[in-house]
Enzyme design. Structure first.
Site, PDB file in Angstrom:
ATOM      1  CB  ALA A 123      -0.840   0.400   1.745  1.00 21.24           C
ATOM      2  N   GLY A 124       1.099   1.749  -1.248  1.00 22.41           N
ATOM      3  CA  GLY A 124       2.043   3.032  -1.304  1.00 22.41           C
ATOM      4  C   GLY A 124       0.843   3.915  -2.461  1.00 22.41           C
ATOM      5  CD  GLN A 261      24.999  35.501 -25.352  1.00 19.59           C
ATOM      6  OE1 GLN A 261      24.926  34.531 -26.378  1.00 19.59           O
ATOM      7  NE2 GLN A 261      25.040  36.669 -25.405  1.00 19.59           N
ATOM      8  CD  GLU A 346       4.426  14.698   3.510  1.00 23.23           C
ATOM      9  OE1 GLU A 346       3.417  15.494   3.431  1.00 23.23           O
ATOM     10  OE2 GLU A 346       5.080  14.426   4.597  1.00 23.23           O
ATOM     11  CB  SER A 349       5.507  14.101  -9.871  1.00 18.76           C
ATOM     12  OG  SER A 349       6.351  14.826  -9.232  1.00 18.76           O
TER      13      SER A 349
HETATM   14  C1  LIG Z   1      12.436   9.367   1.849  1.00 16.52           C
HETATM   15  C2  LIG Z   1      11.003   8.815   2.491  1.00 16.52           C
HETATM   16  C3  LIG Z   1       9.700   9.179   3.491  1.00 16.52           C
HETATM   17  C4  LIG Z   1       9.112   8.468   3.681  1.00 16.52           C
HETATM   18  N1  LIG Z   1       8.093   8.987   5.219  1.00 16.52           N
HETATM   19  C5  LIG Z   1       7.087   7.860   4.895  1.00 16.52           C
HETATM   20  C6  LIG Z   1       6.558   8.260   6.135  1.00 16.52           C
HETATM   21  O1  LIG Z   1       7.232   8.588   7.389  1.00 16.52           O
HETATM   22  N2  LIG Z   1       5.035   8.038   6.035  1.00 16.52           N
HETATM   23  C7  LIG Z   1       4.828   7.180   5.289  1.00 16.52           C
HETATM   24  O2  LIG Z   1       3.094   6.554   5.640  1.00 16.52           O
HETATM   25  N3  LIG Z   1       5.293   6.587   4.475  1.00 16.52           N
HETATM   26  C8  LIG Z   1       6.353   7.060   3.672  1.00 16.52           C
HETATM   27  N4  LIG Z   1       6.705   7.470   2.301  1.00 16.52           N
HETATM   28  C9  LIG Z   1       6.957   6.305   1.803  1.00 16.52           C
HETATM   29  C10 LIG Z   1       5.984   7.082   0.581  1.00 16.52           C
HETATM   30  O3  LIG Z   1       4.680   7.694   0.806  1.00 16.52           O
HETATM   31  C11 LIG Z   1       5.566   6.201  -0.622  1.00 16.52           C
HETATM   32  O4  LIG Z   1       6.629   5.254  -0.940  1.00 16.52           O
HETATM   33  C12 LIG Z   1       4.685   6.861  -1.286  1.00 16.52           C
HETATM   34  O5  LIG Z   1       3.584   7.103  -1.631  1.00 16.52           O
HETATM   35  C13 LIG Z   1       4.516   5.577  -3.236  1.00 16.52           C
HETATM   36  O6  LIG Z   1       5.194   4.444  -2.883  1.00 16.52           O
HETATM   37  P1  LIG Z   1       5.575   3.428  -3.365  1.00 16.52           P
HETATM   38  O7  LIG Z   1       7.193   3.732  -2.458  1.00 16.52           O
HETATM   39  O8  LIG Z   1       4.884   1.866  -3.482  1.00 16.52           O
HETATM   40  O9  LIG Z   1       5.758   2.913  -4.687  1.00 16.52           O
HETATM   41  P2  LIG Z   1       4.337   2.863  -5.916  1.00 16.52           P
HETATM   42  O10 LIG Z   1       2.827   3.310  -5.304  1.00 16.52           O
HETATM   43  O11 LIG Z   1       4.721   1.531  -6.385  1.00 16.52           O
HETATM   44  O12 LIG Z   1       4.240   3.895  -7.432  1.00 16.52           O
HETATM   45  C14 LIG Z   1       5.281   3.494  -7.957  1.00 16.52           C
HETATM   46  C15 LIG Z   1       4.816   4.525  -9.192  1.00 16.52           C
HETATM   47  O13 LIG Z   1       4.035   4.097  -9.651  1.00 16.52           O
HETATM   48  C16 LIG Z   1       3.097   5.288  -9.870  1.00 16.52           C
HETATM   49  N5  LIG Z   1       2.088   4.713  -9.638  1.00 16.52           N
HETATM   50  C17 LIG Z   1       1.825   4.209  -8.585  1.00 16.52           C
HETATM   51  N6  LIG Z   1      -0.057   4.288  -8.831  1.00 16.52           N
HETATM   52  C18 LIG Z   1      -0.485   5.171  -9.998  1.00 16.52           C
HETATM   53  C19 LIG Z   1      -1.377   5.703 -10.809  1.00 16.52           C
HETATM   54  N7  LIG Z   1      -2.225   5.436 -10.238  1.00 16.52           N
HETATM   55  N8  LIG Z   1      -1.215   6.368 -11.755  1.00 16.52           N
HETATM   56  C20 LIG Z   1       0.478   6.899 -12.250  1.00 16.52           C
HETATM   57  N9  LIG Z   1       0.841   6.382 -11.825  1.00 16.52           N
HETATM   58  C21 LIG Z   1       1.273   5.535 -10.963  1.00 16.52           C
HETATM   59  C22 LIG Z   1       4.133   5.962  -8.819  1.00 16.52           C
HETATM   60  O14 LIG Z   1       3.831   7.172  -9.114  1.00 16.52           O
HETATM   61  C23 LIG Z   1       5.129   5.795  -8.484  1.00 16.52           C
HETATM   62  O15 LIG Z   1       6.536   6.855  -9.459  1.00 16.52           O
HETATM   63  C24 LIG Z   1       8.494   8.108   2.589  1.00 16.52           C
HETATM   64  C25 LIG Z   1       9.453   6.872   1.713  1.00 16.52           C
HETATM   65  C26 LIG Z   1      10.210   8.684   0.792  1.00 16.52           C
HETATM   66  C27 LIG Z   1      11.257   7.931   0.256  1.00 16.52           C
END
Ligand SMILES: Cc1cc2nc3c(=O)[nH]c(=O)nc-3n(C[C@H](O)[C@H](O)[C@H](O)COP(=O)(O)OP(=O)(O)OC[C@H]3O[C@@H](n4cnc5c(N)ncnc54)[C@H](O)[C@@H]3O)c2cc1C
Length: 370
Positions: A123-124, A261, A346, A349
């Protein structure tokens, strides 16, 4: 008024944060002493009401703190964004009076550290896919990438209490975190603490009411994203300053780099995008302060634009510094790595673009009618 807050934040950043940043990055050290120094200067929680130990600043005034800390070190700014933007604001917006009194003053003084635990391996971006469950206020599950996780006194943990994707989520205050600091050396934010949290029938206390977890999470993210965006403006400023200083001094082909430039074009782009970012972030803060319904969309625009612009700025500044930019003698290399993380956490993009477009286009009325 705004200038004096900026000056205070800048002095503190120069005194405490900048001298520690390179070593914290190299050795992956979480510098609690630096954060305590900032708290003693009233720079942690300055946007919270005075009755809870804060400084009573508006979001707009508070941007200066995020910006100056972001200019110095994204790990430190990131700490404050989580402690204040996510955790304290969720408590302020959703906590009972007793929960606010218990935690908010301690978050401001740094007697307590908080974390915000939403992300799980499955769950990202899809936050409603949370698999951590809670039955009778006892949580079982696993979170990862939780900033401040292994140094926190408590976390706001989002868990599933029912089958409905959104309405089945509830926020809990949890003090038994069973945290493990993440081992892998992250690309950036190496002075931050990132942890995995493990829960097995762990007691939690409901925050904001059962089934309100999605709203708690999203409300917190609106505040947090403003902090990330303002931090990105600070990082962008640091890159511009480093680039200008370098191209003024470095000579090749018999003249200053800054007299070519092509180099001037890069400097102009860096500076123009910085002003655009700052204006957008200020507009988002003004809308949040006014309680305007557009604030949600414009905050996503600010987070999207400012973090991507900061990333481009760091890349351009690194190139302008040549090989000097490629090693850690200058902080631009660290800013480049940190900026990439800001495009991810958070809400990536992509997710910000979805929020903006969906808000403008609105739901399909035909689908709604079915
Ligand atoms: C330095 C750091 C600090 C963090 N701190 C916290 C914290 O304090 N608390 C917390 O809960 N989490 C935290 N996180 C986790 C962060 O919120 C997640 O990594 C983020 O939300 C993305 O989730 P994921 O890594 O699972 O990527 P995924 O959700 O697997 O995404 C992978 C790629 O697919 C793209 N993608 C996914 N769904 C779609 C869609 N529907 N349409 C188009 N593109 C899509 C994403 O944009 C990304 O490019 C942290 C992450 C980092 C790197």
């Amino acid at each position: 008024m705004t200038e004096s807050i900026r000056e205070r934040a800048r002095r503190a950043a120069e005194r405490y944060v900048i001298p520690a940043a390179r070593e914290a990055d190299e050795k992956r050290v979480f510098r609690r002493d630096v954060l305590e120094a900032l708290a003693s200067e009233g720079l942690v929680g300055a946007c919270l009401p005075k009755e809870y130990g804060g400084g009573g600043l508006s979001n707009r005034e508070h941007l200066c703190i995020y910006e100056e800390l972001g200019r110095a070190d994204a790990s430190v700014r990131g700490f404050v964004t989580v402690q204040v933007g996510l955790v304290a604001q969720c408590l302020l917006d959703w906590g009972s009076e007793e929960q606010k009194q218990r935690w908010l003053p301690k978050l401001c003084s740094l007697e307590a550290i908080g974390s915000y635990a939403l992300t799980e391996p499955e769950a990202g971006s899809d936050v409603c896919a949370v698999q951590t469950t809670a039955t009778d206020n006892k949580l079982t599950g696993h979170k990862w990438w939780i900033t401040n996780g292994s140094v926190a006194d408590f976390a706001i943990v989002f868990a599933r209490t029912g089958p409905d994707r959104r309405g089945g989520l509830t926020a809990f205050l949890v003090t038994e975190l069973n945290a493990e600091r993440m081992d892998a050396a992250e690309l950036g934010h190496r002075g931050s603490d990132h942890a995995e949290l493990h829960f097995k029938e762990t007691p939690g206390e409901v925050l904001g009411g059962e089934g309100r977890g999605f709203e708690v999470a999203m409300g917190g993210l609106d505040h947090g994203r403003l902090g990330v965006a303002a931090g990105a403006v600070g990082l962008h400023q640091a890159c511009l300053d480093a680039a200008v200083e370098h191209v003024r001094g470095r000579r090749q082909f018999g003249k200053r780099l800054g007299d070519f430039q092509l180099v001037q074009g890069d400097v102009a782009d860096l500076a123009t995008e910085l002003e655009a970012s700052r204006a957008l972030v200020e507009r988002a803060a003004d809308l949040q302060d006014a309680g305007d319904p557009e604030a949600h969309r414009v905050t996503s625009m600010a987070k999207l634009y400012a973090t991507e612009a900061a990333s481009r700025a760091a890349g351009k500044a690194l190139l302008l510094l040549g090989a000097r930019g490629y090693n850690n003698e200058f902080p631009v290399e660290r800013h480049y790595r940190d900026a990439k993380g800001m495009e991810i956490y958070e809400g990536t993009s992509h997710i910000q673009r979805l929020i903006i477009a969906r808000d403008l286009i609105g739901p399909d009325p035909e689908r709604k009618a079915k």
